[in-house]
Design a protein around this motif. Structure first.
Motif, PDB file in Angstrom:
ATOM      1  N   GLU A 164       0.823  -1.213   0.000  1.00  0.00           N
ATOM      2  CA  GLU A 164       0.000   0.000   0.000  1.00  0.00           C
ATOM      3  C   GLU A 164       0.857   1.263   0.000  1.00  0.00           C
ATOM      4  O   GLU A 164       0.480   2.257  -0.609  1.00  0.00           O
ATOM      5  N   GLU A 165       2.014   1.227   0.666  1.00  0.00           N
ATOM      6  CA  GLU A 165       2.925   2.373   0.620  1.00  0.00           C
ATOM      7  C   GLU A 165       3.395   2.620  -0.816  1.00  0.00           C
ATOM      8  O   GLU A 165       3.395   3.756  -1.298  1.00  0.00           O
ATOM      9  N   GLU A 166       3.782   1.562  -1.485  1.00  0.00           N
ATOM     10  CA  GLU A 166       4.257   1.679  -2.873  1.00  0.00           C
ATOM     11  C   GLU A 166       3.122   2.133  -3.791  1.00  0.00           C
ATOM     12  O   GLU A 166       3.306   2.995  -4.646  1.00  0.00           O
ATOM     13  N   TYR A 167       1.931   1.566  -3.593  1.00  0.00           N
ATOM     14  CA  TYR A 167       0.789   1.887  -4.444  1.00  0.00           C
ATOM     15  C   TYR A 167       0.377   3.354  -4.272  1.00  0.00           C
ATOM     16  O   TYR A 167       0.142   4.063  -5.259  1.00  0.00           O
ATOM     17  N   LEU A 171       0.440   6.333  -7.107  1.00  0.00           N
ATOM     18  CA  LEU A 171      -0.728   7.154  -7.416  1.00  0.00           C
ATOM     19  C   LEU A 171      -0.422   8.637  -7.215  1.00  0.00           C
ATOM     20  O   LEU A 171      -0.798   9.475  -8.041  1.00  0.00           O
ATOM     21  N   ASP A 172       0.274   8.950  -6.125  1.00  0.00           N
ATOM     22  CA  ASP A 172       0.659  10.333  -5.855  1.00  0.00           C
ATOM     23  C   ASP A 172       1.562  10.873  -6.974  1.00  0.00           C
ATOM     24  O   ASP A 172       1.347  11.985  -7.473  1.00  0.00           O
ATOM     25  N   ASP A 173       2.550  10.093  -7.369  1.00  0.00           N
ATOM     26  CA  ASP A 173       3.442  10.492  -8.468  1.00  0.00           C
ATOM     27  C   ASP A 173       2.651  10.691  -9.765  1.00  0.00           C
ATOM     28  O   ASP A 173       2.898  11.644 -10.511  1.00  0.00           O
ATOM     29  N   SER A 179      -0.866  16.664 -13.198  1.00  0.00           N
ATOM     30  CA  SER A 179      -1.037  18.066 -12.788  1.00  0.00           C
ATOM     31  C   SER A 179      -0.057  18.953 -13.525  1.00  0.00           C
ATOM     32  O   SER A 179      -0.399  20.054 -13.963  1.00  0.00           O
ATOM     33  N   VAL A 180       1.184  18.491 -13.673  1.00  0.00           N
ATOM     34  CA  VAL A 180       2.198  19.242 -14.418  1.00  0.00           C
ATOM     35  C   VAL A 180       1.746  19.409 -15.860  1.00  0.00           C
ATOM     36  O   VAL A 180       1.849  20.482 -16.445  1.00  0.00           O
ATOM     37  N   GLY A 181       1.198  18.356 -16.440  1.00  0.00           N
ATOM     38  CA  GLY A 181       0.694  18.417 -17.810  1.00  0.00           C
ATOM     39  C   GLY A 181      -0.465  19.386 -17.942  1.00  0.00           C
ATOM     40  O   GLY A 181      -0.564  20.125 -18.918  1.00  0.00           O
ATOM     41  N   GLU A 182      -1.369  19.412 -16.938  1.00  0.00           N
ATOM     42  CA  GLU A 182      -2.505  20.329 -16.964  1.00  0.00           C
ATOM     43  C   GLU A 182      -2.033  21.775 -16.890  1.00  0.00           C
ATOM     44  O   GLU A 182      -2.543  22.643 -17.599  1.00  0.00           O
TER      45      GLU A 182
END
Length: 191
Positions: A164-167, A171-173, A179-182
């Motif tokens: 779950e930490e990795e997942y 998802l956060d990344d 967001s950068v693309g937007e």
């Protein structure tokens, strides 16, 4: 390839150390086993009936310290042998992961697709909630139980936390990336 019915083996494992009622077995699924395996309440009772017919468990019904009649299930010699044989066997293939979220992602072609952000945010929230729950379970379970005497349980819980930490990090990344693309698209539109 057909999926193996592991429910009888799970039930044998749960009954290995002590006799339990169907209700107690369902509680085990709701708390510990539910972190990595799910089952419907009705399936448990159907499987208990089959295991009784096979002679791998015994069912004893009576009044045990209360006015309510209860049925306790306990593993037999044959059940212990079957469970032990299964526990010593090895898998020769990885389990198939059926994940509807991942399937939906597969069919999104463009990172500016308006559904992408909501899909990712929803999953992030769900997985973050699960991560917090698992960390609390680790504290709750292993503050009173010695992990060295329940090492398999500890490993499973630790694995679930790491997963779950990795997942959630992935998802956060991914959310940051879109967001950068937007922001870039907004700037290009304004210029």
């Amino acid at each position: 390839m057909a999926q193996k019915n592991l429910l009888p083996l799970i039930l044998l494992g749960l009954l290995r150390d002590s006799k339990k009622t169907g209700y107690e077995l369902k509680k085990d699924f709701d708390t510990e086993i539910g972190e990595f395996w799910s089952v419907k309440h009705s399936q448990i009772y159907l499987e208990l009936k089959r295991l009784t017919e096979l002679g791998e468990i015994n069912a004893v019904t009576g009044f045990f310290g209360s006015k309510v009649e209860k049925t306790y299930y306990e593993i037999t010699k044959f059940g212990k042998e079957r469970f032990s044989k299964w526990q010593c066997s090895f898998q020769n293939e990885l389990a198939v992961n059926k994940d509807e979220f991942v399937l939906k992602l597969y069919f999104i072609k463009d990172k500016s697709d308006e559904r992408l952000g909501q899909l990712l945010k929803n999953q992030y929230e769900l997985h973050l909630e699960k991560l917090l729950h698992l960390r609390q379970r680790m504290k709750d379970v292993f503050s009173t139980i010695d992990k060295d005497n329940n090492y398999g349980h500890y490993l499973i819980l630790n694995h679930a936390i790491k997963r779950e930490e990795e997942y959630t990090q992935w998802l956060d990344d991914s959310l940051k990336y879109i967001s950068v693309g937007e922001e870039k698209n907004k700037r290009e539109y304004i210029d």
